[in-house]
Design a protein around this motif. Structure first.
Motif, short mmCIF file in Angstrom:
data_model
loop_
_atom_site.label_atom_id
_atom_site.label_comp_id
_atom_site.label_asym_id
_atom_site.label_seq_id
_atom_site.Cartn_x
_atom_site.Cartn_y
_atom_site.Cartn_z
N CYS A 73 0.89 -1.17 0.00
CA CYS A 73 0.00 0.00 0.00
C CYS A 73 0.92 1.21 0.00
CB CYS A 73 -0.90 0.00 1.23
SG CYS A 73 -1.83 1.54 1.41
N ASN A 74 0.70 2.11 -0.93
CA ASN A 74 1.63 3.26 -1.05
C ASN A 74 1.37 4.33 0.00
OD1 ASN A 74 3.93 4.00 -2.46
ND2 ASN A 74 2.82 5.50 -3.70
N ILE A 75 0.29 4.16 0.77
CA ILE A 75 0.02 5.10 1.87
C ILE A 75 0.55 4.51 3.18
CG2 ILE A 75 -1.78 6.33 3.17
CD1 ILE A 75 -3.49 6.14 0.54
N ASP A 116 3.10 1.95 4.33
CA ASP A 116 4.23 1.15 3.85
C ASP A 116 4.39 -0.20 4.56
OD1 ASP A 116 5.05 2.79 1.83
OD2 ASP A 116 6.52 3.88 3.05
N MET A 143 2.10 -2.29 5.20
CA MET A 143 1.16 -3.30 4.70
C MET A 143 1.87 -4.16 3.65
SD MET A 143 -2.38 -1.16 4.36
CE MET A 143 -3.29 -2.46 3.54
#
Lengths: 432, 230
Positions: B139-141, B143, B145
Motif C-alpha cells: 500500500c503506497n500510503i 508502507d 502493509m
C-alpha cells in the motif's frame, strides 16, 4: 496579509475546480478541535503576548479554543496531491490575548510508486514544515500524546517553516528482504531568514500554538532595543517567514525505520541567511542546527519518543559585528503507556487510556557582548498527560506541565531570573 | 462420578479421532470417484506449519475443471487480510477495503503491475491475472502493509491448517508436481516441490530444511487513528 489572502484564494479556487478536472480525485477534510481550560501559575504575561512567561497563556485561568485546525487535500490516482492546512486560535476573550486564523501549510506533493527494487521518489513543493517533529504528527500538526508540545517542537511550530521543495527517496525493505526502510530527503527553501530571533529573545517556550504563515510574533522588551542602542532598528515584532537576502537555505534528513518497531532519524537545517541584512526592521539570522530523533515501541503498550536539537544563530550589524550570537539546544525523552483495548482493536495507538511522561532539558548560550541583550537560558521541564478516548473521535485529556528555568533577561522587565512555572490543563479534543 | 468418566472418555476419543476424521470429511464431501490426497508440511524440528500454500500441478496432461473459487483480498485494520491469497489464472480476484480510510494498493511485479486507490468500503474487481505469478502487494500510503497473491495454473490449491495439513479431491489420478510455497520460505523461488504419481489415498509429508523466517507483522509502530500522512 495580502500574501495570505492570495494563498487562501488559490486554495479555494483549487479545491472548487479540482473536483471537476477529474472524477478520480479524492477530496478529504480532516482536522482537530481542541477545547481547553487551563490554570497557569506563571508571570503575568505569557510569551504569546510578548511576556516572559514560558507558557502560551498568561497567569491565571483561561478557557480557549487551543486549536481549530483543518487539513484539506485533493488526491489523484497518479500520485499527485494538493494539501492546505488552516489553523485558528481563540484564547482570552476578555483582553484579546490571542485570536488568529490562517494558513500554516500549503503544498503540492507527488508520491510515485516504488520500482521493482523498492525505491520510491516523493517531491513536495510549497509551504511546509521541514520533517523534524516526532510529536506533531496528528492532523493539522497537532501533538498526538500531549496538549503542549515539547519546547523543541513548540519552537519549530513558532519559527521553522519554509517555502521550498523537498526531494525524498525511500528504499522499502519489503522488496529487498530487509526488515527496515531507509529514506533520505533534501529540501531547498526560502522565506525563513528571521528564524532565530524568537529563540534568542524569549528562549524556549511550551504551548500548542503554531505561527500562521505571514504572522508576526511578539517578544519581551530588552534594553538593546532602545533608541540609540545596538538593536534600535529591530521591529517590535518578529516575522519568521520572510525572505531577506534571496539566499536559499537547505534541510537534509535521513531516516532508518525498523518495521513495527520504530525509527531513528537525523537531519541538518541551515537557512543560509546573510546575518547583516535587514529589511523594515527584520534581520536575517543565520540559523543552523542538527536534530536527532528516535521513536521506539518497547512493548505493545509502551513506546518511547526522544528528540534532540542543537545549533546556533547569528545576527550582525551592517558593519558585520555580532549583535546576537547564540548556541542553543533542547532535548526531550517521553514515554507513553497505553492500555485497555477499545473497539476490538488491540493496536496500541487506539487504546482507551494513554499516559505520557516527558522530561526536557533546554538551554541558550549567549556568545556576544551586546549590551542590554543577555540571551542566556537554562531550564528543565516535566510534562504528565493522561488521555482518555471517550469515543472514536473524542479524547479527554488532563495535563500538567512544570518548567524550571534560569533566564537573566527577565531582570530587564523586573522579573526573577530563576522561575518555576506550572500549568494544569483539561482538554476535550475532537479529531475528524 | 460416572458421568464425568464418560464425558472424559468421549472427550479423549474426540481428540484422538478429530484430525483423521476432519481431513477425511473434507475429502469425502466431493464425489466418491475422486481420489483423496493429503499433504502435511512440517518445520525443521517436525512441528506442524500452518498457512503454507500447497498446490498440485498436473504433469500428465490431465484435463481439470476450473476452480470456482473467487478470491477476496481484504484490507482490514491497515493490513492485507489474509496475508497470503491463492487464485487460479484468469479467476476473479476482488480487492475489498473494509477499513474506513483510503488505501493505495499496488504491485511492482513486472508481469502483474497494477496500482489503484481504493476508498473506504469500496471493492475493486477490475484487475485480471492472466499469468502464473507470485504477486507481492503493498500500500503506497501505509508502507508496513504487505500481502501476497499467488496465481497458479491449477484448480488444486489450498493452505495448511493448524495441523499443517491440507487435502485435495483429485478427479484424475496420475503424475502431479506437489508444490509448497511461502514468500518467506528459504528455497529457490520460495518453493519446495516433489513429483509424484497420485493414486488413491496418497499422503505426502514435507519437512523444511531451513526454518521459515517469520513474516514481519503488518503493523506500524505508530497506529493512532488520526495521523497526518505527510
Amino acid at each position: 496579509m495580502i500574501n495570505q489572502n492570495i494563498i487562501t484564494c488559490c486554495l479555494v479556487v483549487f479545491f472548487l475546480t479540482s473536483s471537476h478536472i477529474s472524477t478520480a480525485v479524492e477530496l478529504k477534510a480532516h482536522g482537530i478541535v481542541d477545547i481547553r481550560a487551563s490554570s497557569t501559575n506563571s508571570l503575568d504575561e505569557g510569551y504569546l503576548v510578548g511576556g516572559q512567561g514560558k507558557f502560551g497563556s498568561n497567569d491565571g485561568q483561561q478557557l480557549s479554543i487551543a486549536q481549530a485546525g483543518v487539513e484539506l487535500s485533493a488526491q489523484w490516482e497518479n500520485g499527485f496531491s494538493a494539501h492546505g492546512v488552516l489553523n485558528a486560535y481563540l484564547a482570552g476573550l476578555e483582553n484579546d490575548e490571542d485570536r488568529a486564523a490562517g494558513i500554516t501549510e500549503a503544498y503540492i506533493k507527488y508520491k510515485g510508486l516504488p520500482n521493482a527494487s523498492g525505491y520510491r521518489i516523493q517531491i513536495k513543493g510549497g509551504i511546509f514544515y521541514p520533517e523534524i517533529s516526532l510529536e506533531n504528527n496528528a492532523y493539522a500538526w497537532a501533538s498526538k500524546n500531549t496538549l503542549n508540545s515539547s519546547t523543541l517542537n513548540t519552537w519549530l511550530g513558532e519559527e521553522i517553516r519554509v517555502l521550498g521543495s523537498e526531494f525524498k527517496v525511500t528504499r522499502l525493505g519489503r522488496m529487498n528482504n530487509d526488515a527496515f526502510d531507509l529514506s533520505l530527503s533534501a529540501t531547498a527553501f526560502i522565506n525563513n531568514d528571521p528564524a532565530g530571533a524568537l529563540i534568542a529573545w524569549h528562549g524556549w517556550t511550551m504551548s500548542s500554538r503554531q505561527t500562521l504563515w505571514g504572522e508576526a510574533r511578539e517578544f519581551p522588551w530588552f534594553p538593546a532595543l532602545a533608541d540609540g542602542a545596538p538593536l534600535a532598528k529591530q521591529a517590535d515584532k518578529s516575522e519568521p517567514f520572510l525572505e531577506i537576502d534571496d539566499n536559499a537555505g537547505y534541510h537534509v534528513r535521513a531516516e532508518w525505520s525498523l518495521h513495527g518497531k520504530g525509527e531513528l532519524s537525523a537531519g541538518y537545517y541551515d537557512n543560509k541567511a546573510i546575518p547583516y541584512q535587514e529589511i523594515d526592521g527584520q534581520y536575517g539570522w543565520r540559523t543552523r542546527f542538527y536534530h536527532l530523533g528516535a521513536r521506539w515501541r518497547i512493548s505493545k503498550s509502551l513506546s518511547l519518543t526522544a528528540q534532540y536539537l542543537s545549533g546556533s544563530t547569528l545576527m550582525q550589524s551592517p558593519l558585520k559585528e555580532d549583535m546576537v550570537n547564540n548556541d542553543y539546544s533542547s532535548g526531550f525523552v517521553s514515554l507513553t503507556y497505553q492500555w485497555q483495548g477499545f473497539f476490538g482493536s488491540e493496536k496500541s495507538g487506539n487504546k482507551k487510556h494513554k499516559s505520557t511522561l516527558r522530561l526536557e532539558d533546554f538551554s541558550v548560550t549567549d556568545n556576544d557582548n551586546t549590551w542590554g541583550d543577555n540571551n542566556n537560558e537554562d531550564g528543565q521541564a516535566l510534562t504528565l498527560n493522561h488521555s482518555y478516548r471517550l469515543s472514536k473521535h473524542w479524547f479527554l485529556s488532563a495535563e500538567f506541565n512544570y518548567i524550571d528555568s534560569h533566564r537573566p533577561a527577565r531582570y530587564y522587565t523586573y522579573k526573577p531570573a530563576d522561575l518555576v512555572e506550572k500549568q494544569l490543563q483539561l482538554a476535550a479534543r475532537y479529531f475528524f | 462420578m460416572n458421568n464425568k468418566v464418560i464425558t472424559l472418555f468421549f472427550l479423549l476419543l474426540s481428540v484422538l479421532i478429530t484430525p483423521e476424521s476432519s481431513s477425511a470429511a473434507s475429502c469425502n464431501s466431493e464425489s466418491m470417484n475422486n481420489t483423496c490426497v493429503q499433504i502435511f508440511v512440517n518445520g525443521k524440528t517436525g512441528q506442524a506449519l500452518a498457512n503454507m500454500v500447497v498446490y498440485l500441478e498436473p504433469l500428465d496432461g490431465q484435463i481439470l475443471t476450473r476452480s470456482s473459487k473467487e478470491v477476496v483480498v481484504a484490507q482490514l485494520g491497515k493490513s492485507f487480510t489474509p496475508y497470503l491469497s491463492v487464485s487460479q489464472v484468469n479467476s476473479k480476484v476482488s480487492f475489498v477495503n473494509q477499513d474506513d480510510i483510503t488505501h493505495h494498493i499496488y504491485s511492482v511485479d513486472s508481469n502483474n503491475k497494477f496500482s489503484f486507490r481504493i476508498r473506504a468500503g469500496q471493492t475493486n474487481a477490475s484487475e485480471t491475472f492472466g499469468h502464473v505469478a507470485d504477486v507481492a502487494m503493498g500500500c503506497n500510503i501505509h508502507d508496513w502493509m504487505s500481502g501476497y497473491l499467488l496465481i497458479v495454473n491449477t484448480p488444486y490449491f489450498g493452505k495448511t491448517d493448524t495441523q499443517g495439513q491440507v487435502s485435495f479431491n483429485i478427479a484424475q489420478q496420475g503424475k502431479y508436481n506437489v508444490v509448497i510455497w511461502h514468500p518467506q520460505l528459504k528455497n529457490d523461488n520460495n518453493r519446495l516441490s516433489k513429483t509424484a504419481s497420485i493414486i488413491a489415498n496418497s499422503t505426502f509429508t514435507f519437512t523444511l530444511k531451513n526454518e521459515i523466517t517469520t513474516p514481519t507483522t503488518q503493523e506500524n509502530e505508530d497506529d493512532f487513528d488520526f495521523l497526518s500522512d505527510y
